[in-house]
Design a protein around this motif. Sequence first.
Motif, PDB file in Angstrom:
ATOM      1  N   LYS B  16     -16.917   2.089 -29.940  1.00 40.91           N
ATOM      2  CA  LYS B  16     -17.627   1.225 -28.972  1.00 40.91           C
ATOM      3  C   LYS B  16     -16.919  -0.116 -28.824  1.00 40.91           C
ATOM      4  N   LYS B  17     -16.450  -0.613 -29.946  1.00 40.80           N
ATOM      5  CA  LYS B  17     -15.723  -1.886 -29.926  1.00 40.80           C
ATOM      6  C   LYS B  17     -14.447  -1.728 -29.107  1.00 40.80           C
ATOM      7  N   ILE B  19     -13.873   0.405 -26.775  1.00 37.04           N
ATOM      8  CA  ILE B  19     -14.236   0.545 -25.360  1.00 37.04           C
ATOM      9  C   ILE B  19     -14.503  -0.830 -24.746  1.00 37.04           C
ATOM     10  N   ALA B  20     -15.180  -1.677 -25.526  1.00 39.84           N
ATOM     11  CA  ALA B  20     -15.479  -3.022 -25.020  1.00 39.84           C
ATOM     12  C   ALA B  20     -14.185  -3.769 -24.707  1.00 39.84           C
TER      13      ALA B  20
END
Lengths: 504, 504
Positions: B16-17, B19-20
């Motif tokens: 997720k990180k 992707i951010a």
Amino acid sequence: MSAFEQRLNDFQKLIKKMIAYGEAVGLMHWDLRTGAPKKAVEGRSQVIGQLSGELFRLSTSDEMGAILEELSRPDHEERLNRTQKKMIAVAKKEYDRSKKIPPDLYQQYVVLTSQAESVWEEAKETSDFAKFRPYLEKIVATNLEFIEFLGYETNKYDTLLDMYEPGMTMAKLDQLFGALRERVVPLVAAIQQSPHQPDTSFLKQTFDKEKQRQFNLFILREMCYDLEAGRLDETVHPFAIGLNPGDVRITTKFVLDDLATALFGTIHEGGHALYEQNITKDLMGTNLCSGTSMGIHESQSRFWENMVGRSYSFWQRYYGELQQTFSGLLDGVPLSDFYRAINESKPSLIRTESDEVTYNLHIMIRYEIEKALFEETVSVADLPEFWNEKYRDYLGVVPANDGEGVLQDVHWAGGMFGYFPSYALGNMYAAQFRHTLLGQMPDMEDKIAKGDLLPIKEWLTEQIYQYGKLLDPGEIVLQVTGEELNPDYLVRYLEEKYKPIYKL
Amino acid sequence: MSAFEQRLNDFQKLIKKMIAYGEAVGLMHWDLRTGAPKKAVEGRSQVIGQLSGELFRLSTSDEMGAILEELSRPDHEERLNRTQKKMIAVAKKEYDRSKKIPPDLYQQYVVLTSQAESVWEEAKETSDFAKFRPYLEKIVATNLEFIEFLGYETNKYDTLLDMYEPGMTMAKLDQLFGALRERVVPLVAAIQQSPHQPDTSFLKQTFDKEKQRQFNLFILREMCYDLEAGRLDETVHPFAIGLNPGDVRITTKFVLDDLATALFGTIHEGGHALYEQNITKDLMGTNLCSGTSMGIHESQSRFWENMVGRSYSFWQRYYGELQQTFSGLLDGVPLSDFYRAINESKPSLIRTESDEVTYNLHIMIRYEIEKALFEETVSVADLPEFWNEKYRDYLGVVPANDGEGVLQDVHWAGGMFGYFPSYALGNMYAAQFRHTLLGQMPDMEDKIAKGDLLPIKEWLTEQIYQYGKLLDPGEIVLQVTGEELNPDYLVRYLEEKYKPIYKL
């Protein structure tokens, strides 16, 4: 590399990383407000949360703590130059503040305020203060807890004020606002009773949007806003955002049947942008590369909007162009009538729509409410009544409901207590800077009347803009004007400007 | 939470990180190309570098390594669902690849290619291959080093191909391109010799930009591109970029005296965007939420651009609207002439301006050159001659200079060897998917002729788009069409379409 140099190096690397996150988050915010597709929001919010969280973790990391502690050692500190010292002071203030608040409490507060903002929106629409009240109570209570953790000297509210205006206190504000109130309230009353009210009907014709945009861009260029280091977009709520010194964007709101909204909104945001565009390049890559406080920032937007953009001199130069741009609409309107129209002053209920004179009273009312809340002499439940009373006393108007009363601003829902005073401080700083500028540039109005705005921008750059956060607001005002913030300049400016307009 | 669950959780958090960071960098790239002020670039590049670096560090971090190792343990692996398994496989492939290359060598390569890109720009402008040659030699040599570190089975070039088209090999491409060449080269020759060349002059009138924009937006909506999850902007080089599934933006280039450029460019990018917009929401927040390969991506842009957008059926439905939009310009042009004009096929020197038929030959030439470079049977010094010979053989045209010859594309300056074949693979995949679609939806052309494009978009979503990276290109083509990639479909499609146009 010595251990000291290594530490300094680590510090600068950490700051650069934080700047990168900040700039990325800034661009995402800009994009969300200017043109991101509707369905982008869900994913984008998560990304913003992720990067903002990362930024917060960096600013409060053990690494940051260790670096700041080492660099603050007396033997190290004396090897630092002025910029480095200030960089460390700014980082340390943020670090200490964040470290003092228990993370869980802060996390709860973030959730609380984000819920409160949507509840506030509904409550405002339906004028239902009762709905918003429990949230506001919790927000105030949590801020009181924060203040206990953060500590305070004389007044609890000072701790909040310092977040937006470093060094500002309730004692100073009481004095500043007291002096202001004493002379602005009677001025407002006199203006209201004057039989010489300006005609503003010609500002309410239909003004083509594309022509408005072109004229706004023209004025921005005249103000020396660098369009190669910025751009103008359209949003519901105008703002300026400095992503880096080469990218300071502004937005405006075009209203077809109101010429003044976009025009003065653009000049206002342009003033904010000039500040950010003209910080010295030496501060790029440091945590000092933005305006020093909300108040000083607002002084620049207000200076350009009201003291330049709403001056008679300014329109001596640009009124012809304006008439030409909207040919047919203003042809029969003499400059003097136009000047009086754009300076209409009229007590109203809504802060954001208020004029240069009454604006200060809107702020004072909010200040008195915040002060009372944090001195705990008024409860949240009593705010609607308190608000309405103050409006009656200061402005002679009373809201018909809480939607146009105590619920009108989003600030409190977001937990931004201590922010409102900045707006009025901005007006005071602006008038005081203007006074000094006039002393050093006696032909300032002539220059404005010739459209020769560059020397003014250059003076502001040299005196204020270039420093970024290197100087605190108190230092700036003292260095530029030779004295502390003094409300007399604003009062004098308002009286000198408005007495002729209203033939008082 | 068990140790396994904890690991899985850590993995998802890390993804997720990443992707951010990826989304933030994506938005910054989009912004730089669409409207960022000129002076933003310096600061923005640093921020992009910082966040991209962070992204690379995360993908190759010890934490990632440990997580991947643990989750790949047989007893853990069997507890993973299909999506989790693929997520790990994709992350592991990237991790392994990045870990095998010495960081210093990679760092030097990044600098080399960024220098090479600006040298290439100058060299192209002045047709000076000698200037670019040493850079290209170093880039090829470094890629050969990379291949040694990364390993290879049969052919070195396979390692490069796999980066853009997982599973693709030289052996397969030789076979695919061989079959294609055998029938496309004669088709190109026949087309060129046909006495029935279309008149294209009416496409070269002056087409109002705002009208072009409106018509392009109309066609995008008809294609079921979701404008609430995207937007259309203007750039020099058109592109599509998926920031998240709710934000897939496209750009186009309006050329006043050429109707086709923006129109088919927009449909092309719209095809890419449809793919990204229609990946299942279940893959949001995973590393599988984008198109599975360059080739499959290109199949979608080409399918929509050429097989839908340049079909007779399509203009049966939309030609009336087009004529109306540009009233006066196309009134006397019958649909059949318009159809032939937008499908003109003509050997040319420049790949990006070439048509559906000859395009494949431009790609094959580049493929043969890349292959020869990595089999080390040709040296960089000999490329200009090699290039010109191939153009003479395949297309019957010879560049007047290296600027319009071997220097025409930026790809090699950027080190993108193995990328070009994707373009032709896209055409092949597209024709094969179209064949299957026609089998399942025999009235496809009727639907297109009625502007009923939704069922087509839905079929593609169900068959291809929804999966994102969950399936590899080879798996997709097999699952959808029941056979491996087969160049016959493309050849047949081209023959069936172009023989009538050129009355062959």
